[in-house]
Design an enzyme around this catalytic site. Sequence first.
Site, PDB file in Angstrom:
ATOM      1  N   TRP A  33       6.634  -0.661  -8.213  1.00  0.00           N
ATOM      2  CA  TRP A  33       7.892  -0.855  -7.495  1.00  0.00           C
ATOM      3  C   TRP A  33       8.953  -1.087  -8.880  1.00  0.00           C
ATOM      4  O   TRP A  33      10.071  -0.952  -8.754  1.00  0.00           O
ATOM      5  CB  TRP A  33       7.202  -2.374  -7.540  1.00  0.00           C
ATOM      6  CG  TRP A  33       8.841  -2.966  -6.224  1.00  0.00           C
ATOM      7  CD1 TRP A  33       8.486  -3.132  -4.806  1.00  0.00           C
ATOM      8  CD2 TRP A  33       9.460  -3.936  -6.741  1.00  0.00           C
ATOM      9  NE1 TRP A  33       9.880  -3.774  -4.128  1.00  0.00           N
ATOM     10  CE2 TRP A  33       9.894  -4.085  -5.705  1.00  0.00           C
ATOM     11  CE3 TRP A  33       9.600  -4.361  -8.476  1.00  0.00           C
ATOM     12  CZ2 TRP A  33      11.245  -4.615  -5.710  1.00  0.00           C
ATOM     13  CZ3 TRP A  33      10.939  -4.883  -8.150  1.00  0.00           C
ATOM     14  CH2 TRP A  33      11.930  -5.338  -6.976  1.00  0.00           C
ATOM     15  N   PHE A  75      -3.727  -0.493   6.975  1.00  0.00           N
ATOM     16  CA  PHE A  75      -5.116  -2.568   6.898  1.00  0.00           C
ATOM     17  C   PHE A  75      -5.468  -1.870   5.776  1.00  0.00           C
ATOM     18  O   PHE A  75      -5.734  -0.745   4.414  1.00  0.00           O
ATOM     19  CB  PHE A  75      -4.899  -2.723   8.189  1.00  0.00           C
ATOM     20  CG  PHE A  75      -3.535  -3.319   8.908  1.00  0.00           C
ATOM     21  CD1 PHE A  75      -2.769  -4.007   8.428  1.00  0.00           C
ATOM     22  CD2 PHE A  75      -3.667  -2.912  10.704  1.00  0.00           C
ATOM     23  CE1 PHE A  75      -1.574  -4.548   8.478  1.00  0.00           C
ATOM     24  CE2 PHE A  75      -2.438  -2.492  10.583  1.00  0.00           C
ATOM     25  CZ  PHE A  75      -1.737  -3.969   9.953  1.00  0.00           C
ATOM     26  N   THR A  81       4.009   1.043  -1.089  1.00  0.00           N
ATOM     27  CA  THR A  81       4.613   1.695  -2.699  1.00  0.00           C
ATOM     28  C   THR A  81       3.677   1.979  -3.553  1.00  0.00           C
ATOM     29  O   THR A  81       4.244   3.200  -4.346  1.00  0.00           O
ATOM     30  CB  THR A  81       4.771   0.121  -3.180  1.00  0.00           C
ATOM     31  OG1 THR A  81       5.887  -0.499  -1.686  1.00  0.00           O
ATOM     32  CG2 THR A  81       5.709  -0.059  -3.940  1.00  0.00           C
ATOM     33  N   LYS A 107       1.064  -1.117   0.176  1.00  0.00           N
ATOM     34  CA  LYS A 107       0.201  -0.263   0.360  1.00  0.00           C
ATOM     35  C   LYS A 107       0.993   1.024   0.062  1.00  0.00           C
ATOM     36  O   LYS A 107       0.558   2.320  -0.593  1.00  0.00           O
ATOM     37  CB  LYS A 107      -0.676  -0.148   1.733  1.00  0.00           C
ATOM     38  CG  LYS A 107      -2.045   1.237   0.641  1.00  0.00           C
ATOM     39  CD  LYS A 107      -3.294   0.122   1.615  1.00  0.00           C
ATOM     40  CE  LYS A 107      -2.994   0.771   3.375  1.00  0.00           C
ATOM     41  NZ  LYS A 107      -2.132  -0.833   3.921  1.00  0.00           N
ATOM     42  N   ALA A 128      -2.956   0.694  12.837  1.00  0.00           N
ATOM     43  CA  ALA A 128      -4.721   0.924  12.369  1.00  0.00           C
ATOM     44  C   ALA A 128      -5.504  -0.214  13.179  1.00  0.00           C
ATOM     45  O   ALA A 128      -7.146  -0.295  12.809  1.00  0.00           O
ATOM     46  CB  ALA A 128      -4.822   0.835  10.996  1.00  0.00           C
ATOM     47  N   LYS A 136       7.076  -7.162   9.844  1.00  0.00           N
ATOM     48  CA  LYS A 136       6.412  -6.381   8.961  1.00  0.00           C
ATOM     49  C   LYS A 136       7.546  -5.816   8.057  1.00  0.00           C
ATOM     50  O   LYS A 136       7.072  -5.308   6.988  1.00  0.00           O
ATOM     51  CB  LYS A 136       5.589  -5.572   9.735  1.00  0.00           C
ATOM     52  CG  LYS A 136       4.806  -4.756   8.102  1.00  0.00           C
ATOM     53  CD  LYS A 136       3.361  -3.760   8.869  1.00  0.00           C
ATOM     54  CE  LYS A 136       2.564  -3.265   7.493  1.00  0.00           C
ATOM     55  NZ  LYS A 136       2.935  -2.548   7.152  1.00  0.00           N
ATOM     56  N   PHE A 138       2.663  -8.063  -9.930  1.00  0.00           N
ATOM     57  CA  PHE A 138       4.406  -9.133  -9.857  1.00  0.00           C
ATOM     58  C   PHE A 138       4.522  -9.677 -11.271  1.00  0.00           C
ATOM     59  O   PHE A 138       3.298  -9.980 -11.585  1.00  0.00           O
ATOM     60  CB  PHE A 138       4.001  -9.758  -8.727  1.00  0.00           C
ATOM     61  CG  PHE A 138       4.047  -9.223  -7.636  1.00  0.00           C
ATOM     62  CD1 PHE A 138       5.112  -8.512  -6.442  1.00  0.00           C
ATOM     63  CD2 PHE A 138       2.976  -8.396  -6.835  1.00  0.00           C
ATOM     64  CE1 PHE A 138       4.985  -8.496  -4.907  1.00  0.00           C
ATOM     65  CE2 PHE A 138       2.816  -7.484  -5.320  1.00  0.00           C
ATOM     66  CZ  PHE A 138       3.919  -7.326  -4.751  1.00  0.00           C
ATOM     67  N   ARG A 143       2.609   8.144   7.441  1.00  0.00           N
ATOM     68  CA  ARG A 143       2.445   8.204   8.496  1.00  0.00           C
ATOM     69  C   ARG A 143       4.105   7.242   8.813  1.00  0.00           C
ATOM     70  O   ARG A 143       4.881   6.798   7.647  1.00  0.00           O
ATOM     71  CB  ARG A 143       2.544   6.678   9.300  1.00  0.00           C
ATOM     72  CG  ARG A 143       0.750   7.146   9.396  1.00  0.00           C
ATOM     73  CD  ARG A 143      -0.002   5.662   9.508  1.00  0.00           C
ATOM     74  NE  ARG A 143       0.055   5.152   9.050  1.00  0.00           N
ATOM     75  CZ  ARG A 143      -0.183   3.097   8.884  1.00  0.00           C
ATOM     76  NH1 ARG A 143      -0.750   2.427  10.455  1.00  0.00           N
ATOM     77  NH2 ARG A 143      -0.371   2.599   7.795  1.00  0.00           N
TER      78      ARG A 143
END
Length: 554
Positions: free
Chosen positions: A408, A299, A71, A69, A271, A103, A380, A92
């Site tokens: 990405w 999230f 990215t 998210k 979150a 994570k 991907f 954030r």
Amino acid sequence: MLSDIQIAQAAKIKPIEEIAAKLNITGEQLEFYGKYKAKIKPTAALDKPNKAKLILVTAMSPTPAGEGKTTISVGLADGLRQIGKQAAVALREPSLGPVFGMKGGAAGGGFAQVIPMEDINLHFTGDLHAISAANNLLAAMLDNHIYHGNELQIDPRRVQLRRCLDMNDRQLRVLTDGLGGRVNGMPREDGFDITAASEVMAALCMAMDLTDLKERLGEIIVAYTFDGKAIHASDLNAQGAMTALLKDALQPNLVQTLEGTPALIHGGPFANIAHGCNSLSATTTALKLADYVVTEAGFGADLGAEKFLDIKCRIAGLTPDAVVIVATVKALKYHGGVAKDSLKTPNVMAVEKGMENLYKHIENITKVFNLSAVVAINRFSEDAKEEINIIKRCCAELGVLAIEAKVWEKGGKGGVELAHEVVRLCDLENEFTFSYETHLTIKEKLYALVTKIYGGTGVEYTPAALKAIELIDKNGYSHLPICVAKTQYSFSDDPRKLGRPQDFAITVRDLRVSAGAGFIVVLTGEIMTMPGLPITPAAENIDVDKDGKITGLF
């Protein structure tokens, strides 16, 4: 293939004054933290109106595979710049707990990152440490008051405030302190929260200026008396000193993306246990200085986005102009019943089955909140064309475009198509509504949230939760919006119920008032406010060489 940190370390980073100039911020309006980081002083946005289009990035329910998210948020902001828009991204700050845990960091990935990545993911400008210090000063003053006669008649069994630190440490969840005789304090059961779950973090993220921050800190409920009266930080005269510790931390941080897009990174509430949005001061500063502001909520749309819309937008009077919902083929297959170690194998049927999860998030945004949305497929290399086509077809049936985002791999160029659709959505009229109204009772608000956003049938309450509601009513806080602490992996409070579960109730085990932040925290399931480290922490792979070059961050 280069790792995220290798890409970041190879980037040609620009002096922060050049980045600030893109938002018409002068050097005098910055507080410098070296050459590449700065805090934005209040004078930069003083007396300027909000002018930008606000774009919220959320996602389907997350999985262990990761959805990217942040990215997408960074790549979209770069994509908007690619098509000639004056854009900024507001995110954030990472917490050291996830960075060293499971994570990882929160600086994006590949060619859609914010830099300097190592600084952002580690100590950055010291904001989280300042929040920890302010929280723990308040805790110390509370216990000191009890030790020196307890004039306020605080019930030590009903202390609400816990100490905090910015690290995952399950050993500190529950403990007994004040041992060792009278001179060492009064023994009581206590514990630590991670800093991201601290109400001081939430209060700072909701504060518009120093005056507002001081008032919010003073409103924090630290304990209750023997007869159930709320005791606030202001009763301990703590808010002034706490504000002094947070004076600099309140100012938004300015950094840049790999492509030189201004990035305001500030505040870091989780979150799943807090409200999951960056600071209001950073968001509004960006809205005053840019034309398009991309911001991200943690999230899925049942957690961060719901809290962004029902809490942050309500308090600040904001209305998003468009919403981006991030999805991946891997996540859809996972919600379609595929095991984590088989997610790279093409499986069209599993993707179609997993679409039920994405459908619900789309419905939340477009039907409950009445906002325009686009699905960003974080692409991907192993994703099959047939799997991508399933997503596009299914989303089209709901009247929502699904666009491949290759940020990405390609940075802003991979987000151009998404950027064009976001600009189009921003020009549409929205009739934004909340999922509940605050004049309802706590139970009515929770029922509305569970049935509308989660798709559940109702709410069950433990005896402790019912007593907490009585106490909240007694002290006059029932009018506040609610912030549900819930697993991020499921719409339900059971992380094993993937996809779009049916016929479930949410069990509320406790509630607490975050009066300084301006909401009621509702604890469900087994959610913890102090996470633990996994079997193999990410910290085991992080190192630094003799020249000070850091490796292993992601």
